[in-house]
Design a protein around this motif. Structure first.
Motif, mmCIF file in Angstrom:
data_model
loop_
_atom_site.group_PDB
_atom_site.id
_atom_site.type_symbol
_atom_site.label_atom_id
_atom_site.label_comp_id
_atom_site.label_asym_id
_atom_site.label_seq_id
_atom_site.Cartn_x
_atom_site.Cartn_y
_atom_site.Cartn_z
ATOM 1 N N SER A 172 -4.396 -3.101 5.290
ATOM 2 C CA SER A 172 -3.129 -3.074 6.001
ATOM 3 C C SER A 172 -3.399 -2.178 7.235
ATOM 4 C CB SER A 172 -1.854 -2.348 5.254
ATOM 5 O OG SER A 172 -0.715 -2.403 5.921
ATOM 6 N N ASP A 173 -2.081 -1.844 8.088
ATOM 7 C CA ASP A 173 -2.281 -1.287 9.289
ATOM 8 C C ASP A 173 -1.034 -0.881 9.734
ATOM 9 O OD1 ASP A 173 -1.144 -3.378 10.767
ATOM 10 O OD2 ASP A 173 -3.098 -4.163 11.191
ATOM 11 N N VAL A 183 0.948 -1.173 -0.002
ATOM 12 C CA VAL A 183 -0.238 0.099 -0.008
ATOM 13 C C VAL A 183 0.926 1.321 -0.041
ATOM 14 C CG1 VAL A 183 -1.776 1.270 1.118
ATOM 15 C CG2 VAL A 183 -1.602 -1.306 1.346
ATOM 16 N N THR A 218 0.503 5.379 0.265
ATOM 17 C CA THR A 218 -0.603 6.458 0.672
ATOM 18 C C THR A 218 0.036 7.838 0.025
ATOM 19 O OG1 THR A 218 0.393 7.166 2.914
ATOM 20 C CG2 THR A 218 -0.923 5.103 2.692
ATOM 21 N N LEU A 250 -4.810 2.867 5.834
ATOM 22 C CA LEU A 250 -4.081 1.489 5.627
ATOM 23 C C LEU A 250 -5.157 0.352 5.818
ATOM 24 C CD1 LEU A 250 -0.860 2.197 7.522
ATOM 25 C CD2 LEU A 250 -1.141 2.086 4.847
ATOM 26 N N ASP A 273 -3.710 5.239 9.663
ATOM 27 C CA ASP A 273 -4.113 4.017 9.979
ATOM 28 C C ASP A 273 -5.390 3.559 9.346
ATOM 29 O OD1 ASP A 273 -3.777 1.472 11.463
ATOM 30 O OD2 ASP A 273 -5.104 2.348 12.986
ATOM 31 N N ALA A 321 3.241 0.458 3.263
ATOM 32 C CA ALA A 321 3.008 -0.758 4.026
ATOM 33 C C ALA A 321 2.606 -2.099 3.296
ATOM 34 C CB ALA A 321 1.837 -0.256 4.975
#
Length: 117
Positions: free
Chosen positions: A58-59, A20, A22, A53, A50, A113
């Protein structure tokens, strides 16, 4: 998807090959305004990161790299304390620098991520 102010033409995030990427995340309160306290702005930006994500599988635990921009590098210690509180170990590689930000924002965070399997 994440609601963001109209700050230009960009996508919030993109997934490619299990990663990912961003766009820059800024800190807004629940009313869509920049918080008065710098630390709250940093917290809100990381919370938005967060959220983005998570929307893309994701996170924060899957961060691979983080890029942070502060409008005032004299606030680095304050930023770093909040970052240390919110970003889980093992902390990812991070690039932090000072620079001008749009609409008087004081902090922006960009991340890469892994998608969670």
């Amino acid at each position: 998807m994440t609601a963001e102010p109209n700050l230009g033409t960009y996508g919030s995030a993109r997934v490619a090959n299990g990663i990912v990427f961003t766009s820059g995340k800024i800190g807004l309160d629940e009313d869509g305004r920049r918080p008065e306290e710098f630390s709250d702005e940093v917290r809100a930006a990381i919370a938005d990161l967060d959220k983005t994500l998570r929307e893309h599988g994701s996170d924060l635990t899957a961060l691979l790299q983080v890029h942070c921009i502060l409008s005032d590098m004299d606030r680095f210690a304050e930023f770093d304390a909040v970052y240390r509180e919110l970003i889980p170990a093992p902390v990812p590689p991070r690039f932090t620098h000072g620079g001008d930000l749009v609409q008087d924002f004081r902090f922006e965070i960009v991340a890469v991520a892994a998608v969670r399997s």
